[in-house]
Design an enzyme around this catalytic site. Sequence first.
Site, PDB file in Angstrom:
ATOM      1  N   ARG A   1      40.406  37.764  51.466  1.00  0.00           N
ATOM      2  CA  ARG A   1      40.332  36.586  50.604  1.00  0.00           C
ATOM      3  C   ARG A   1      39.017  35.845  50.783  1.00  0.00           C
ATOM      4  NH1 ARG A   1      46.793  34.753  50.248  1.00  0.00           N
ATOM      5  NH2 ARG A   1      47.255  36.487  48.835  1.00  0.00           N
TER       6      ARG A   1
ATOM      7  N   TYR B   1      42.310  38.185  41.284  1.00  0.00           N
ATOM      8  CA  TYR B   1      42.794  39.207  42.222  1.00  0.00           C
ATOM      9  C   TYR B   1      42.844  38.710  43.668  1.00  0.00           C
ATOM     10  CZ  TYR B   1      37.839  41.072  42.615  1.00  0.00           C
ATOM     11  OH  TYR B   1      36.513  41.271  42.782  1.00  0.00           O
ATOM     12  N   GLU B   2      43.463  39.479  44.497  1.00  0.00           N
ATOM     13  CA  GLU B   2      43.686  39.116  45.900  1.00  0.00           C
ATOM     14  C   GLU B   2      44.516  37.833  45.998  1.00  0.00           C
ATOM     15  OE1 GLU B   2      42.689  41.462  48.042  1.00  0.00           O
ATOM     16  OE2 GLU B   2      43.769  40.317  49.556  1.00  0.00           O
ATOM     17  N   GLY B   3      45.485  37.698  45.086  1.00  0.00           N
ATOM     18  CA  GLY B   3      46.314  36.488  45.000  1.00  0.00           C
ATOM     19  C   GLY B   3      45.705  35.502  44.030  1.00  0.00           C
TER      20      GLY B   3
ATOM     21  N   GLN C   1      47.240  30.979  45.765  1.00  0.00           N
ATOM     22  CA  GLN C   1      46.494  30.409  46.899  1.00  0.00           C
ATOM     23  C   GLN C   1      46.935  28.969  47.147  1.00  0.00           C
ATOM     24  OE1 GLN C   1      44.523  32.402  48.634  1.00  0.00           O
ATOM     25  NE2 GLN C   1      44.779  34.044  47.119  1.00  0.00           N
TER      26      GLN C   1
END
Lengths: 592, 592
Positions: free
Chosen positions: B294, B434-436, B441
């Site tokens: 992240r 992406y990546e959450g 978040q």
Amino acid sequence: MPAYRGPVADMQFVLHDVLKVTGAGIPGYDGLDPSLTEAILTEAAKLASDVLAPVNAAGDRQGCRLENGVVRTPDGYRAAFDAIKAGGWNGLDLPEAFGGQDLPYLMGTAVGEMFVSANMALNMYQGLTHGAISAILAHGSDAQKATYLPKMVSLDWTGTMNLTEPHCGTDLGLMRTKAEPQGDGSYRITGQKIFISAGEHDMAANIIHLVLAKAPGGGEGTKGISLFIVPKFLVREDGSLGARNAVSCGKIEEKMGIHGNATCVMNYDGATGFLIGDLHKGMRAMFTMMNEARLGVGLQGYAQAEAAYRNAVAYARDRLQGRDVTGAKNPGGPADPIIVHPDIRRSLMDQKSFVEGARAFTFWGASLIDASHRGGDAKAEAMISLLTPVIKGFLTDRGFDMCVAAQQVYGGHGYIEEWGMSQFARDARIAMIYEGANGVQALDLVGRKLGADGGKAIMAFFDEVKGTIRAHEGDERLKAAILDPLKSASKDLQAAAMVFLQQGAKNPNAALAGSSDFLHLMGHVALGLMWARMAAAAQGALDAGTGDVEFCKTKLATARYYMARQLPATRMHLARIESGAEPVMALEAARF
Amino acid sequence: MPAYRGPVADMQFVLHDVLKVTGAGIPGYDGLDPSLTEAILTEAAKLASDVLAPVNAAGDRQGCRLENGVVRTPDGYRAAFDAIKAGGWNGLDLPEAFGGQDLPYLMGTAVGEMFVSANMALNMYQGLTHGAISAILAHGSDAQKATYLPKMVSLDWTGTMNLTEPHCGTDLGLMRTKAEPQGDGSYRITGQKIFISAGEHDMAANIIHLVLAKAPGGGEGTKGISLFIVPKFLVREDGSLGARNAVSCGKIEEKMGIHGNATCVMNYDGATGFLIGDLHKGMRAMFTMMNEARLGVGLQGYAQAEAAYRNAVAYARDRLQGRDVTGAKNPGGPADPIIVHPDIRRSLMDQKSFVEGARAFTFWGASLIDASHRGGDAKAEAMISLLTPVIKGFLTDRGFDMCVAAQQVYGGHGYIEEWGMSQFARDARIAMIYEGANGVQALDLVGRKLGADGGKAIMAFFDEVKGTIRAHEGDERLKAAILDPLKSASKDLQAAAMVFLQQGAKNPNAALAGSSDFLHLMGHVALGLMWARMAAAAQGALDAGTGDVEFCKTKLATARYYMARQLPATRMHLARIESGAEPVMALEAARF
């Protein structure tokens, strides 16, 4: 693939409950009874949904192609354009004398929103024609009107506006395109124009270019600029098409979006042009259409957000992911729809409250244009001049942000072109730039409109706010949640204007450094005012038992949202403005 | 076409004047003297400018193609990738045992910023490999490490992460991909994964897929998920490549940006997979790499903004349009460069103050990861866990906004692909997703990190702010313009945390409705803290006569800008948070 449905009920609410058009005293408005406007809007919505929207994504993928000097629009565009033409939609708000229906500009605006939401790139071919028609109506001779307008109103011919050159966009005084007078009263136009939307295409028999160029004897800078009609095909006396003129498309640009609209480099190689309006007064001629053109671009900003929002809502109801923290809402399914999640709702409410507020603001602006043009109302003219940069700048900045927010609701699918959400953001992006980049709108607002006529227009704007507050502050249901926040935001705007008055005289950079913040601050107050009026109208309809109960309650809840969650931005903008020019101007150019 | 040059001096300032790395007491940092880091950064900058940036725009235009199951990357990508490989850049911060150079993660982060600024899509092939290596390092057996790591560290082989499926992204409990145990200790993997970056391509001899799948007996939801290594080519005992595994790319997605990176639909048709880490503990294995992954995405957000900003500055110095209102700055020319205009400067200062603040924040984060991983520092681990969603969410939201702002400086040219500014915005857009996705978040921050361990981490964050203020508030040159605004913003953050504590217990939606605002509020305080530290470092260097005077003064002016023009956002976010859940949750889902 995104779908579209026209927000007929929301538009009817603005027209009849908020603007109360039939009693507004604007010439032509008395006939706008609810059944008429509903019939028009319903038809327009049908065309937008069934014909324009279905070719939107395909047009984005395919784009326009330049082949041997001919621009091919995407598959399906011609048929969709012909449907707009066949419905007579372009003439809706144009004079009957040239084939139009002479309805108010307000109705053209409402229909325009739907067409833009459904297919912005396609609708630009019509929109630019509409702008060119306005210029010819305002400045053309009777002969010019007779020659060009009937074919343009019917969309047999389309129009363009040619301002920008490679080295000048905002600063038109640097223009190089030349107009040399010929013996016969015509001019020989030579130069290159860029970013010409709909400059060349295959959907009309002729294209009427309006071109700014410098004719001899006008002096330096913008003073020497005149406006010319340069038809793609010269028009014979009998109205038939004659020789091909020396104007051609040299290139079409690869752009971030609006791929279905051909953005052309136009080469004028000694093309025959005809002066329109007064010699050397071309800038003035161009600027008389500015309010309409800029309102049209502001509309694009929120119309894209409207379409994106509607799709985000549908996706959020459909996509199952995670559980409501307060208890499962879809216990029989594998997960709850994501619309249960507070942060998704926050985003959807941001979008909804913006779009509906923006619509009311734009429709109000259109009614001011009608009051000015049709009713000769000087106060309405002053007000729309003040509001125009806000409509253009605020609605396109925020409209783009809301397209991005709607895209975000889709997660990874929002980034994939197949789902269509990227296109809304990419198409909306241009509206922040063209027709005067938003920084130029802020400059226009703060540097010109704010102080015009001793600040009368901004005073009148504050009077509008005060009037609305005064009219309803006795209603406890509206006071704390709706009117008090508006009052506070309006005070922030007044304080910001005072900062400019006090600092501006000694340091013009102080006002300019805060100009974009002022534009946004004023945009929020304007949307707050719209929401106060919508809330009052909804409450009134509820009290009178005339409105759809759920519809009215939804308006009230959305108004409260705007006040609670969007209006707090005014304090931030004021704080930035109060910090003055120093932080902005501190660095030498070499230190960036 | 955009150019790139590495911000070596700015990075050196953060490493040595702000973080003071050699004295930080983190294992491996004592060797990071300024001459070493400068040499590394200068080499990396050269590769980024001369090799990676030149293929960035072409890669965007050409994109990847899937031909008979083979993904072709854009022309020039292979050569550029080989140059990264030849320089050993991927191993910079990886263990010597597997061919790396064992420098701190912080140095990998600094180099990574340059590579991402120069060419985000290309650098993802390396970035994902780096992530897969981290997973194998943390959870692989010695045999797995020996088999895969040397080839992955050298980039002969690349790696991927496979989480998402068509019906599940955030909610991995819905996962359907299955892992069936075979007699030989391997598993048979069957299912479809989507959005797999670098899933298939032509730049490496083998691709090592890390795949989440459900093995029998693990129970419902995420509990049953395990992590598997699924190589494209099975690896023989002698390390040579064996049979082609039953994994293939079914499709590559058409996306808004990062066209040079192949985003693949990956089909696992009974592919052979090898369990990595413990059975049914796949989620935990995946989450141990989350902070790094992240942080890497947050870095993408500001790295794109950095590249876009640098180009906007160059354009603003070059483009002549209009005149400075306080007097012509280029009287001999036809107009002044647009960098004279206050609103252009406002935008450039927004960009500059964001990018430099974001870099300091990210480097601080990377140093916390080093302190945790290399030094076993539990407080550093708790702090980076708290900061990770802020680094990811705030830096990508704001980074995208700043790319859009940089694009806006170009006016119409910003919308034309030829100029390259659209690509920065389109590429940066994915980092918000992406990546959450950033909403996730915010949920992680407010729903998990804020209250973790009795709120110790957020208390420690406030102590960092207080410590910095206390250390410098005796300096009148810093107090009013730098430290007081930070103190006030920090109080807003404390107040917001209190709101959640008070409301959260009875109404979890109250905290969640304000989660994105809290993330942004905290992001502003974090960047304010970074600017206070940078200002103090710059002032210190000036006082000691050690720093470049103009460089230090520029840092001080930029710090003042951030405080005056950006920190006022904290009050707005607090006001929204204080309005609670009601405005957000008022509507029934059907009423949107």
